[in-house]
Design an enzyme around this catalytic site. Structure first.
Site, PDB file in Angstrom:
ATOM      1  N   ASP A 136      41.245  41.713  41.746  1.00 28.42           N
ATOM      2  CA  ASP A 136      41.435  42.864  40.806  1.00 28.42           C
ATOM      3  C   ASP A 136      40.596  44.346  41.729  1.00 28.42           C
ATOM      4  O   ASP A 136      39.221  43.883  42.514  1.00 28.42           O
ATOM      5  CB  ASP A 136      39.802  42.914  39.664  1.00 28.42           C
ATOM      6  CG  ASP A 136      39.463  43.522  38.946  1.00 28.42           C
ATOM      7  OD1 ASP A 136      39.733  44.452  39.035  1.00 28.42           O
ATOM      8  OD2 ASP A 136      38.215  43.218  38.330  1.00 28.42           O
TER       9      ASP A 136
ATOM     10  N   LYS B  69      39.991  54.572  43.074  1.00 30.33           N
ATOM     11  CA  LYS B  69      41.538  54.427  42.544  1.00 30.33           C
ATOM     12  C   LYS B  69      41.651  55.696  41.081  1.00 30.33           C
ATOM     13  O   LYS B  69      42.685  55.944  40.724  1.00 30.33           O
ATOM     14  CB  LYS B  69      40.952  53.386  41.293  1.00 30.33           C
ATOM     15  CG  LYS B  69      41.918  52.552  40.774  1.00 30.33           C
ATOM     16  CD  LYS B  69      41.511  51.645  39.753  1.00 30.33           C
ATOM     17  CE  LYS B  69      42.080  51.015  38.866  1.00 30.33           C
ATOM     18  NZ  LYS B  69      41.261  49.013  38.849  1.00 30.33           N
TER      19      LYS B  69
ATOM     20  N   GLU C  26      45.476  44.401  34.115  1.00 32.04           N
ATOM     21  CA  GLU C  26      44.105  43.487  33.808  1.00 32.04           C
ATOM     22  C   GLU C  26      43.910  43.330  32.691  1.00 32.04           C
ATOM     23  O   GLU C  26      43.364  42.039  32.722  1.00 32.04           O
ATOM     24  CB  GLU C  26      42.882  45.240  34.176  1.00 32.04           C
ATOM     25  CG  GLU C  26      43.230  45.840  35.492  1.00 32.04           C
ATOM     26  CD  GLU C  26      42.262  46.786  36.394  1.00 32.04           C
ATOM     27  OE1 GLU C  26      41.769  47.791  34.947  1.00 32.04           O
ATOM     28  OE2 GLU C  26      42.091  47.830  36.665  1.00 32.04           O
TER      29      GLU C  26
ATOM     30  N   ASP D 185      38.726  47.141  27.813  1.00 34.79           N
ATOM     31  CA  ASP D 185      37.879  46.879  29.306  1.00 34.79           C
ATOM     32  C   ASP D 185      37.647  48.662  29.343  1.00 34.79           C
ATOM     33  O   ASP D 185      37.870  49.345  29.510  1.00 34.79           O
ATOM     34  CB  ASP D 185      38.874  46.226  29.883  1.00 34.79           C
ATOM     35  CG  ASP D 185      39.139  45.972  30.952  1.00 34.79           C
ATOM     36  OD1 ASP D 185      37.748  46.892  31.874  1.00 34.79           O
ATOM     37  OD2 ASP D 185      39.618  46.023  32.836  1.00 34.79           O
TER      38      ASP D 185
END
Ligand code: AMP
Length: 594
Positions: free
Chosen positions: A7, A69, A154, A176
């Site tokens: 992850d 990211k 994800e 999420d």
């Protein structure tokens, strides 16, 4: 040879593995399961990754970077001081280069924990990531020394981790909310098949935003208290941001929390401190509008999946920010059901990725993955309207939420008499006007024979693979003339083998001084033995050989023979052949459902 699941988060990253049918997150030497996605150089110029880098962030922001990211898939450059505190030496890094450092640290963490080399990985990305962002992630994995088996969404990974496989179909909503990205997906699970029915999100919304809102709030408290602004320099602002995050986390379990940052500034000779108590309700007022946005995304995902909220069997929360009580409360009110808990929200994505990695390398974990594309893909085309022909419309070839891998074609005709060329402009997005969407690239089909308007037909074929990578090919009807588009996304390209090698060497040099890497350096002239990646590839190739059709199996066998010869001759062609083999395996693994 083992394959791990990673992850790669905006704020934190984790690496997990399947062992004896069980999946676990691998700890660092300090026992910590989470590696902060933070990279920096110490005051002596030593590379720092994770908590050590995060620790110096407030004191040395010019030598530290986090939340990279958010920039993935762009050509944003981060300048880092690399030569120590007193040195002027700096270097510019692209987002995938920073990510490669994080991935390399995770690789090392896994190798230390397992006592053997780890070369294969499944890496997760938000379902909403564009092609460029997925490509950047894959490239980062390759620079870090991984063979990237698959890039998966994800939320899908999270659903896999909850092991919701039952014979009855279950519809699961995965919410999420991490440090920098937000995703909501509606997933359908039947037996061992997980299918993403719809997915929405915002890859610029998350806990970092809450931190920033709270940081501004703290700055205004300071101003009210002392009548002056907190200094606007990087160090002070970084201190405020760090204090804000700590405060936020504390408020998840407390109604009030206090913050104290001493010597933030001074008035004459008097030092000024920030000292305040913040109520959870104040924090909630700050973040509520952002959370409302996430509820809207839930509604859009449900509408796309053609489902009413009551049809959802379970709600799963993923990401550290879902620990905030208001988040849970708002979701519960909105959907009329309490989210399932069990697995820690910050670990379940890595666990699911490891399960998928296990499946891909043939561990006895039985789950099959089906994903959808997050954005419609198509080209700019002219359409016939009542007011005549209008150019620039977005002609969708693969609609959003199609199950991947997916291949679709459309046929287009020339617009003008004697038209010599057709420009194929590829976009992703949902707007009817092509230009309003995200351009992915363009190319020309040229040298068309002279024909009246409409006399030439060109088929445009879109092929979207399991990693979210798009290949566009065109064929002129009746002639078979081919054009292929290499999607040349925003500042991001797949690296050539030479560039990749160079990037890897640079990274090797950075890690060289770190004594903790122990990968059995057998002294032998056999190039395979000193190249664990190639060994892993060869092992895998031999395993998949029997499952291929005749044509592919012959092709693979030929490649294996070539590699064997090259190894025997210690030929300089080994890296190139190795890359060919890697691409071949990547292709067959990710296209086996077709
Ligand atoms: P993730 O990307 O899933 O690792 O989530 C990281 C984000 O979760 C960061 O913004 C953290 O500040 C936030 N976070 C972690 N723990 C908590 C907590 N207990 N309460 C609120 N936010 C948290």
């Amino acid at each position: 040879m083992r394959a791990v699941g990673i992850d790669l988060g905006t704020t934190n990253s984790e690496v997990a593995i399947v062992e004896n049918g069980q999946v676990r997150v691998l700890p660092g030497e300090d026992g910590d399961l989470i590696l902060p996605s933070c990279v920096g150089f110490s005051d002596t110029g030593k590379l720092l990754v994770g908590r050590d880098a995060l620790r110096q962030y407030a004191a040395a922001p010019e030598r530290t970077v986090k939340s990279i990211k958010r920039w993935m898939g762009t050509d944003h450059k981060t300048t880092l001081g690399v030569g120590g505190a007193s040195s002027e030496e700096t270097r510019e890094y692209l987002p995938h280069e920073i990510s490669a450092i994080i991935l390399r640290a995770l690789k090392q963490r896994a190798e230390n924990a397992l006592g053997e080399s780890v070369t294969q990985a499944v890496i997760t990305v938000p379902a909403y990531f564009t092609d460029a962002q997925r490509q950047g992630t894959k490239t980062a994995g390759e620079i870090a020394g991984f063979e990237v088996l698959q890039i998966i969404n994800e939320p899908t990974a999270a659903a896999l981790a909850y092991d919701l496989r039952s014979e009855e179909t279950e519809r699961v909503l995965v919410y999420d909310l991490g440090g920098g990205t937000f995703d909501v997906s509606v997933v359908e699970i039947t037996g061992d098949v997980t299918e993403v029915l719809a997915s929405h999100g915002n890859n610029r919304l998350g806990g970092d935003d809450f931190d920033r809102l709270l940081q501004l709030h703290l700055a205004s408290i300071f101003r009210k208290e002392h009548g002056v602004d907190a200094p606007d320099d990087a160090v002070t602002q970084a201190r405020l941001l760090r204090a804000a995050e700590q405060l936020k986390i504390e408020m998840s379990s407390h109604g009030f929390a206090t913050v104290r940052e001493a010597f933030l500034s001074s008035k004459g000779k008097t030092p000024l401190h920030l000292e305040a108590e913040v109520a959870r309700t104040d924090f909630e007022v700050l973040i509520r509008p952002l959370l409302e946005e996430t509820l809207e995304a839930i509604d859009r995902a449900l509408a796309d999946a053609n489902l009413k909220a009551e049809k959802i069997d379970r709600v799963i929360l993923v990401g550290g920010s879902t620990r905030i009580p208001l988040v849970q409360q708002m979701i519960q009110q909105h959907l009329g059901q309490t989210p399932t808990d069990g697995i820690q929200p910050d670990l379940c994505v890595a666990l699911g990725a490891a399960l998928q990695a296990g499946v891909l390398v043939g561990e006895s974990v039985d789950a099959i993955l089906v994903d959808v594309i997050p954005h419609s893909l198509g080209i700019a085309a002219a359409v016939n309207t009542p007011r005549g022909i209008m150019p620039g419309y977005f002609s969708v070839i693969i609609p959003r939420n199609s199950v991947v891998p997916v291949s679709r074609s459309e046929v287009y005709s020339t617009l003008l008499d004697n038209q010599e060329a057709v420009e194929i402009e590829v976009f992703q997005g949902e707007n009817a006007i092509a230009e309003e969407n995200v351009p992915l690239g363009s190319f020309k089909v040229e040298n068309l024979p002279p024909k009246p308007a409409g006399g030439i037909q060109v088929e445009v074929h879109f092929d979207f693979d399991l990693n979210g990578i798009l290949t566009v090919t065109t064929t002129e009807k009746g002639k078979g003339q081919q054009g292929t588009l290499v999607v040349n996304s925003v500042g991001m390209q797949r690296l050539s083998s030479h560039e990749l090698k160079q990037a890897k060497e640079e990274l090797d040099a950075l890690f060289e001084s770190d004594e903790t890497i122990e990968i059995s350096p057998e002294v032998t002239i056999d190039p395979v033995k000193v190249n664990p990646e190639l060994t892993a590839l060869l092992e895998r190739a031999r395993r998949v050989l029997s499952s291929l059709d005749e044509e592919q199996s012959e092709e693979l066998q030929e490649l294996l023979d070539q590699i064997e010869d090259a190894i025997a001759e210690e030929s300089a062609e080994i890296p190139q052949l190795q890359e060919e083999l890697s691409d071949f395996l990547y292709y067959v693994t990710n296209n086996e459902d077709e």
